[in-house]
Design an enzyme around this catalytic site. Structure first.
Site, PDB file in Angstrom:
ATOM      1  N   GLY A 188      27.849  47.580  51.325  1.00 25.31           N
ATOM      2  CA  GLY A 188      28.567  47.225  50.169  1.00 25.31           C
ATOM      3  C   GLY A 188      27.569  47.548  48.711  1.00 25.31           C
ATOM      4  O   GLY A 188      27.382  46.474  48.046  1.00 25.31           O
ATOM      5  N   ASN A 230      26.053  42.941  53.042  1.00 25.39           N
ATOM      6  CA  ASN A 230      26.391  42.288  51.963  1.00 25.39           C
ATOM      7  C   ASN A 230      27.954  42.682  51.632  1.00 25.39           C
ATOM      8  O   ASN A 230      28.544  42.068  50.784  1.00 25.39           O
ATOM      9  CB  ASN A 230      25.712  43.081  50.711  1.00 25.39           C
ATOM     10  CG  ASN A 230      26.364  42.822  49.288  1.00 25.39           C
ATOM     11  OD1 ASN A 230      26.317  41.530  48.925  1.00 25.39           O
ATOM     12  ND2 ASN A 230      27.212  43.720  48.892  1.00 25.39           N
ATOM     13  N   VAL A 270      33.115  49.264  56.390  1.00 32.72           N
ATOM     14  CA  VAL A 270      32.503  48.304  57.434  1.00 32.72           C
ATOM     15  C   VAL A 270      33.476  47.538  58.493  1.00 32.72           C
ATOM     16  O   VAL A 270      33.249  47.280  59.420  1.00 32.72           O
ATOM     17  CB  VAL A 270      31.732  47.296  56.718  1.00 32.72           C
ATOM     18  CG1 VAL A 270      30.472  47.838  56.047  1.00 32.72           C
ATOM     19  CG2 VAL A 270      32.706  46.297  55.883  1.00 32.72           C
ATOM     20  N   LYS A 279      33.607  33.078  54.812  1.00 35.11           N
ATOM     21  CA  LYS A 279      32.355  32.692  54.568  1.00 35.11           C
ATOM     22  C   LYS A 279      31.627  31.774  55.167  1.00 35.11           C
ATOM     23  O   LYS A 279      30.495  31.824  55.550  1.00 35.11           O
ATOM     24  CB  LYS A 279      31.913  32.550  53.130  1.00 35.11           C
ATOM     25  CG  LYS A 279      32.319  33.780  52.116  1.00 35.11           C
ATOM     26  CD  LYS A 279      31.405  34.864  52.371  1.00 35.11           C
ATOM     27  CE  LYS A 279      31.615  36.095  51.338  1.00 35.11           C
ATOM     28  NZ  LYS A 279      30.691  37.502  51.607  1.00 35.11           N
ATOM     29  N   SER A 334      27.980  33.110  50.801  1.00 33.76           N
ATOM     30  CA  SER A 334      28.567  32.410  49.637  1.00 33.76           C
ATOM     31  C   SER A 334      28.381  30.929  49.443  1.00 33.76           C
ATOM     32  O   SER A 334      28.226  30.365  50.579  1.00 33.76           O
ATOM     33  CB  SER A 334      29.970  32.736  49.366  1.00 33.76           C
ATOM     34  OG  SER A 334      30.582  32.156  48.513  1.00 33.76           O
ATOM     35  N   ALA A 340      37.027  30.064  54.044  1.00 34.82           N
ATOM     36  CA  ALA A 340      37.052  30.184  55.691  1.00 34.82           C
ATOM     37  C   ALA A 340      36.289  31.323  56.193  1.00 34.82           C
ATOM     38  O   ALA A 340      35.179  31.255  57.189  1.00 34.82           O
ATOM     39  CB  ALA A 340      38.497  30.075  56.292  1.00 34.82           C
ATOM     40  N   ILE A 361      27.871  34.458  40.267  1.00 42.89           N
ATOM     41  CA  ILE A 361      27.126  35.736  39.974  1.00 42.89           C
ATOM     42  C   ILE A 361      28.148  36.766  39.184  1.00 42.89           C
ATOM     43  O   ILE A 361      29.310  36.761  39.449  1.00 42.89           O
ATOM     44  CB  ILE A 361      26.617  36.323  41.135  1.00 42.89           C
ATOM     45  CG1 ILE A 361      26.052  35.449  42.161  1.00 42.89           C
ATOM     46  CG2 ILE A 361      25.758  37.718  40.800  1.00 42.89           C
ATOM     47  CD1 ILE A 361      24.739  34.789  41.558  1.00 42.89           C
ATOM     48  N   TYR A 374      39.452  33.008  51.833  1.00 41.87           N
ATOM     49  CA  TYR A 374      37.793  33.532  51.428  1.00 41.87           C
ATOM     50  C   TYR A 374      36.739  32.243  51.818  1.00 41.87           C
ATOM     51  O   TYR A 374      35.864  32.676  52.605  1.00 41.87           O
ATOM     52  CB  TYR A 374      37.750  33.699  49.833  1.00 41.87           C
ATOM     53  CG  TYR A 374      36.233  34.249  49.413  1.00 41.87           C
ATOM     54  CD1 TYR A 374      35.844  35.629  49.697  1.00 41.87           C
ATOM     55  CD2 TYR A 374      35.397  33.210  48.901  1.00 41.87           C
ATOM     56  CE1 TYR A 374      34.591  35.958  49.171  1.00 41.87           C
ATOM     57  CE2 TYR A 374      34.113  33.518  48.410  1.00 41.87           C
ATOM     58  CZ  TYR A 374      33.667  34.864  48.471  1.00 41.87           C
ATOM     59  OH  TYR A 374      32.284  35.438  48.264  1.00 41.87           O
TER      60      TYR A 374
END
Length: 256
Positions: free
Chosen positions: A10, A88, A62, A164, A147, A162, A193, A160
């Site tokens: 990524g 990533n 991926v 991470k 994250s 969960a 970010i 999201y």
């Protein structure tokens, strides 16, 4: 850092591109990855090449687990045996909102890309390392970009978070398995970010950062995380593995 060679998944934009550039500036040969062989991948390769680093393109979704090993083999044919994997690649939720409204499709997408693909890319990479004789003078590592949401809940992005949290456990599991093999594993947890993923909310995050959301009163940049990853991949934190590195400007420091 002659001989150090990294694959950054990524890496056509955002944190991945920032990491690839940081590694290239430190002397790594770098494989740039995007989901398709397109103009975005070509532009990222061009940016890395401009640093003087050896570079290869690795077009790969991926989530296509069966293609991992062949893709890594192609990269190694192009730029040499890999010493470093930066996992990533990731996706956000399909729609922000109430957890009651999360779709199975969005859940599966987050889990597949953010956790499952990370696990199996690590597996393919580590198998290749263990199958060959490695140069003991080189540092071998796997750096997983998870994250702050592996720990801090964002209720509008439950699936999201969960995924991470799952990715964070993937890091721990591989750190335990690979420690005795001389392969360090790290979990880098970015906070807010400035990337395409956060662009819809970045102005609000920037305002809140100045008001105390982060101890460093600004949002982070991809290059900030890239420099952290470059330091880890270069072995600048000796006698470490399994660590969580918070790239969040102090956001998760408990306060009263």
């Amino acid at each position: 850092m002659s001989g150090q060679t990294a694959l950054v998944t990524g890496s056509t934009r955002g944190i991945g591109l920032g990491s690839a550039l940081a590694l290239a500036r430190q002397g790594f040969a770098v494989a740039v990855n995007g989901p398709a062989d397109d103009d975005q991948l070509a532009a990222a390769v061009e940016q890395i090449a401009a640093t003087g680093a050896r570079v290869a393109a690795m077009p790969l979704d991926v989530a296509d687990l069966d293609a991992h090993d062949a893709a890594i083999a192609g990269v190694e044919d192009a730029i040499g045996p890999l010493t470093t994997l930066v996992n990533n690649a990731g996706v956000g939720v399909m729609n922000r909102g109430d957890p009651f409204d999360v779709s199975e499709q969005s859940w599966d997408r987050c889990m597949t890309v953010n956790a499952k693909a990370m696990f199996f890319m690590t597996q393919a990479f580590a198998r290749r390392l263990l199958a060959r004789k490695r140069d003991a003078s080189l540092f071998h590592s796997i750096i997983n970009v998870t994250s702050s949401n592996a720990e801090a809940v964002a209720v509008a992005r439950a699936e999201y978070c969960a995924s991470k949290a799952g990715a964070a456990m993937v890091s721990k599991a591989w750190a335990v398995r690979l420690g005795a093999e001389g392969i360090a594993v790290y979990d880098v947890r970015p906070g807010v970010i400035d990337t395409d993923m956060t662009s819809p909310m970045i102005k609000e995050y920037a305002r809140r950062a100045k008001e105390g959301l982060t101890l460093v009163p600004r949002v982070g940049q991809p290059g900030d995380v890239g420099e952290i990853i470059g330091s880890l991949a270069s072995g600048k934190l000796p006698y470490t593995t399994g660590q969580v590195i918070y790239a969040d400007g102090g956001m998760l420091v408990p306060r009263f």
